[in-house]
Design an enzyme around this catalytic site. Sequence first.
Site, short mmCIF file in Angstrom:
data_model
loop_
_atom_site.label_atom_id
_atom_site.label_comp_id
_atom_site.label_asym_id
_atom_site.label_seq_id
_atom_site.Cartn_x
_atom_site.Cartn_y
_atom_site.Cartn_z
N TYR B 438 0.80 -1.24 0.02
CA TYR B 438 0.09 0.02 -0.22
C TYR B 438 1.00 1.14 0.10
O TYR B 438 1.79 1.41 0.92
CB TYR B 438 -0.94 0.14 1.23
CG TYR B 438 -2.07 -0.61 1.39
CD1 TYR B 438 -2.87 -0.61 0.17
CD2 TYR B 438 -2.70 -0.73 2.46
CE1 TYR B 438 -4.24 -1.29 0.26
CE2 TYR B 438 -3.90 -1.41 2.77
CZ TYR B 438 -4.63 -1.65 1.41
OH TYR B 438 -6.03 -2.35 1.63
N GLU B 439 0.29 2.26 -0.53
CA GLU B 439 0.89 3.60 -0.80
C GLU B 439 2.46 3.47 -0.90
O GLU B 439 3.23 4.73 -0.15
CB GLU B 439 0.55 4.31 0.71
CG GLU B 439 -0.70 4.25 1.13
CD GLU B 439 -1.68 4.70 0.22
OE1 GLU B 439 -1.17 5.61 -0.68
OE2 GLU B 439 -2.79 4.27 0.01
N GLY B 440 2.95 2.89 -1.81
CA GLY B 440 4.21 2.89 -2.29
C GLY B 440 4.85 1.61 -1.63
O GLY B 440 4.88 1.56 -0.34
N GLN B 445 9.43 2.94 -1.12
CA GLN B 445 9.68 4.05 0.41
C GLN B 445 11.17 4.17 0.49
O GLN B 445 11.72 4.99 0.85
CB GLN B 445 9.22 3.22 1.38
CG GLN B 445 7.78 2.99 1.41
CD GLN B 445 7.02 4.29 1.38
OE1 GLN B 445 7.43 5.27 1.97
NE2 GLN B 445 5.74 4.48 0.71
#
Lengths: 600, 600
Positions: B438-440, B445
């Site tokens: 999720y979200e990268g 990251q």
Amino acid sequence: MPQYFDRRNLDFLLYEVHDAPELTKYLYFEAHDRETFDLVLDSVTQIADTLMHPHYRDVDRNPPELKDGKVTVHPQIKPFLKAVGEGGLIGAGFPFGKGGQQLPEMVGACVDFIQMAANNGMMYTGLTSGAANLIATFGSPALVDAYVAKMLGGQWQGTMALTEPQAGSSLSDITTTAEPQPDGSYRITGQKVFISAGDLDAVDNVVHLMLVRIKGAPKGTKGISLFVVPKFRLEEDGSFVDNDVTSTGIYHKLGQRGTPAMHLTMGDRGDCHGWLLGEANRGLSYMFQMMNEARIAVGITGAAIASAAYCASLEYARERPQSRRLNEKNQLDSPQTMIINHPDVKRMLLFQKAIVEGSLSLLLESARLSDLAHVSKGEEKENYTLLLELLTPVAKTFPTEMGVRSVNEGLQVLGGYGFTEDFPLEQMYRDIRITTIYEGTTGIQSQDLLGRKMTIQGGKAPRLLFAEIDKTITEANTHETLQPYAKMLGEEIQRLQKVTSTLLPFAQQGDYERFLMDATLYMELFGLVTVAWQWLKQGIVAQNALSDNSPGESNTDFYEGKIQTMKYYFHYEVPKTLGLAKRLQDPEVLTIVKEREVKM
Amino acid sequence: MPQYFDRRNLDFLLYEVHDAPELTKYLYFEAHDRETFDLVLDSVTQIADTLMHPHYRDVDRNPPELKDGKVTVHPQIKPFLKAVGEGGLIGAGFPFGKGGQQLPEMVGACVDFIQMAANNGMMYTGLTSGAANLIATFGSPALVDAYVAKMLGGQWQGTMALTEPQAGSSLSDITTTAEPQPDGSYRITGQKVFISAGDLDAVDNVVHLMLVRIKGAPKGTKGISLFVVPKFRLEEDGSFVDNDVTSTGIYHKLGQRGTPAMHLTMGDRGDCHGWLLGEANRGLSYMFQMMNEARIAVGITGAAIASAAYCASLEYARERPQSRRLNEKNQLDSPQTMIINHPDVKRMLLFQKAIVEGSLSLLLESARLSDLAHVSKGEEKENYTLLLELLTPVAKTFPTEMGVRSVNEGLQVLGGYGFTEDFPLEQMYRDIRITTIYEGTTGIQSQDLLGRKMTIQGGKAPRLLFAEIDKTITEANTHETLQPYAKMLGEEIQRLQKVTSTLLPFAQQGDYERFLMDATLYMELFGLVTVAWQWLKQGIVAQNALSDNSPGESNTDFYEGKIQTMKYYFHYEVPKTLGLAKRLQDPEVLTIVKEREVKM
């Protein structure tokens, strides 16, 4: 592109690295050669391709059901068992005289590997052959006659019935009871849980190899006997009657859903008959024959699921375009690159490949030791046996613990798609999770490695192992390109020996809790080093092929891939020993409690 | 025994370690004090206990369904959204003037943590508040009026609609298109995939915050705009009409099944209206506001699931008898001990506790930086912002990557039972797996951490961080018992700096592929050190409490448990930096390919 395993790699390990055909020099295996081995592998691949792999998803989606005391399994199980039974694959390792093909364990390991890579949810045949092997080894002629052929033919299923609600890791606490009867049989009462393939409608009978305590037997493991307890028993008139083994419950599992895990109750009506195998109270030592085989088989399952995951991740990474390479980030007019070209993805794939192929090599090394022990005599036999005993917990644990991590990385390669049921990674992530628990958890294997195998006969087993590893190091040193890796492995052996000598004094002082406190970390260290040895072995063979021959383009790619993966293993995985060794030599004690019960 | 989180620990981190009440000295937060914070935490716990946690299993077993273009979610979602909406919990962090309670992010993080620990399958409110916040920040007064109140009230759901089939990690490849209309709106056409809460029948409307390319916009990220695209749009006559956003598909997922992940198609009938938010072509920078919040929220979800798993494992380990202690193995007459008393199980539990509480501390540190940045000005504000930007990818990655491992160990504590649906661990093992994607993903990251955050403003952010860590080390040195740990942390900072200075020259030479080749390992190293800092902070507070006060028995146990876990973290986890640092400084390049496509 291979769908779930790479036959080229299997051939490499079986023939080039571990030289299975060498076994055919021994009388016991003389009927065989590479051709007969290949025929078996082709035949199992054919079955795996047609009867197993196409149903991987489907078998998971339609798990066994228990209804009115009957267990219905997926309709594909029956034709599969028929095919492997008729094809002689269940008893392939049995002697000719007992209905087998007298094949080496090395080939048997490959048979298991291919099947479990194709569809590990259909985990039936290993249980049956292990159970049949116990009967064949320790049973009276009457028991052998009654059971073995039906089991090897795939008509009857075998199980290992050990665990009870209060006795999982602690087998000494088994309470299932046998009461002797005048006719020589026993009446069994008790409960067993987590019995894989413990009941199913795809076979005519289920034969439980059960650990039981005969009434009045000594406490602990010295009072455990091994019994044959069938679902249906043969009456003197030739008919089969219900043997009072009730399917009380079925477990709903995270994965490996194609095989039922059963809760069984014996003797609800006082009519469960069991037959003693071998001598009374020696059951646990007999069962260890099957358990050791099963531990290797679980290791194979771990490596096999990780193999299927690697194939799926690799295929995705080669076909999925996403982003541009980091040094070409601003070239927005150029098409996206395949994700295999991103170093981070390449790293994850190399990790998967290193774990799959390193694990399989270790498993074949173990199978080879088993074969050599079988055909040897005297001190040679003893040495092979000791080495096998030492490597068994490692060959169970490394492929499963690292397999879990490898499938986890494999899922990550697919990003969001890996989390969906559109791809098989999510199922593999579920399936493989049981393997670090089956047949002795990682904690139990680790206590076995450090607490028993490292110390028996004054540490003879590790001495034998290090001598073997030294041979590999010496051979590697003849190649200039392999010298740095030979050197690294030598240093790792020294580190491992240093750690071991820090821990052994606790055993000598009788403080086993302190000795084994971090046995699981010791196992991780030991596994990393052992598989480094396997990778150096593979590196030598690959380097020889690249140096001496003209291997041809596809072979050159293959061997260069081996060298690359060996390097990956040494440069990325081996350094993890530093932290493990530091912790294992650190005197700080944090996990041993003074009181009877710990606060947290 | 706590069922899914430990309020005592939450209070410790919020009040004793990170001193949330200090924020109330600032004008913006002056309406609050510890009492109002406690009221919010009590209120969310009440909702979590009654409307979320009892349905954890059930929501998983009855996932959303897409039928005839409509998505039906579990019936429990609607009353839950009503309760949190009416309770003011969705907009708790919004200013008073915008319908919120003007609560600090620190408290908001605890609210999320409690909810996600109770039932992470009900992942709705964070999406709504993030989307509403974007509208509140960048929207015209008309947009704010039309949307924000309904969303904070729980009647309308918000989403972040970024990903497209060909644009996952690579947002620059987005192709969804907006065409300007005379009335100021735009017509949207395109597809979005993996849209969490992208459609559901528990709300009256769904509001997509969507990344779209306006026709003719520049290529790449510089041509992306942010649009509000509702499922139903308001007509001038006050009626709502279908806005031509079609639910084309629903993903079947490994876990977190309570929240639908949708495939959406916009403009099938050419009638999908969207409203530009802020300026054209600046959408990605706006979206980063929500994405950064969402990254922290995913970190919180990881820590929360790991917390629920830790509570379940701890409960099992305290109540499950198995075996005797290793030094009492032969005392067969004595009862079996609880498994928490086996060092190997204790080690796994300490690992879980260290990850859960270390992660949560890092997340509250990040939330605190966000609050301080909000209320500060000038250089102070800039410094807090820089620190937050540096820690955001770490606060997303450490709790999720280590959370996956922690839940994995938690399942192992239960042995075979952990693999069954009789216990919640198998679900947690599935649920948490999405958080590293999720979200990268972790890879993204890690590139953000090393490739951007370590280098902006000539490395100012890490300088600020190391200065903060130095303060903690100095304070720890005032306690003799903490000095060894202060020293270790100091050495780890030096190691991290050395590794960083080995890598930076590649960036200076413009070779970003080499620079970021092992960014994921760099992230692991960075996370280990950052959380060591958080554990030393916790150790200081615990040591102060034990030294200065008479904390009472239960508090003494609590603080001693903190010291014990801090020691566990330093003695077992921190040594892993050795192997990581060795690899990161090793010049061998194995994952960068010369050709456009790699062979494997």
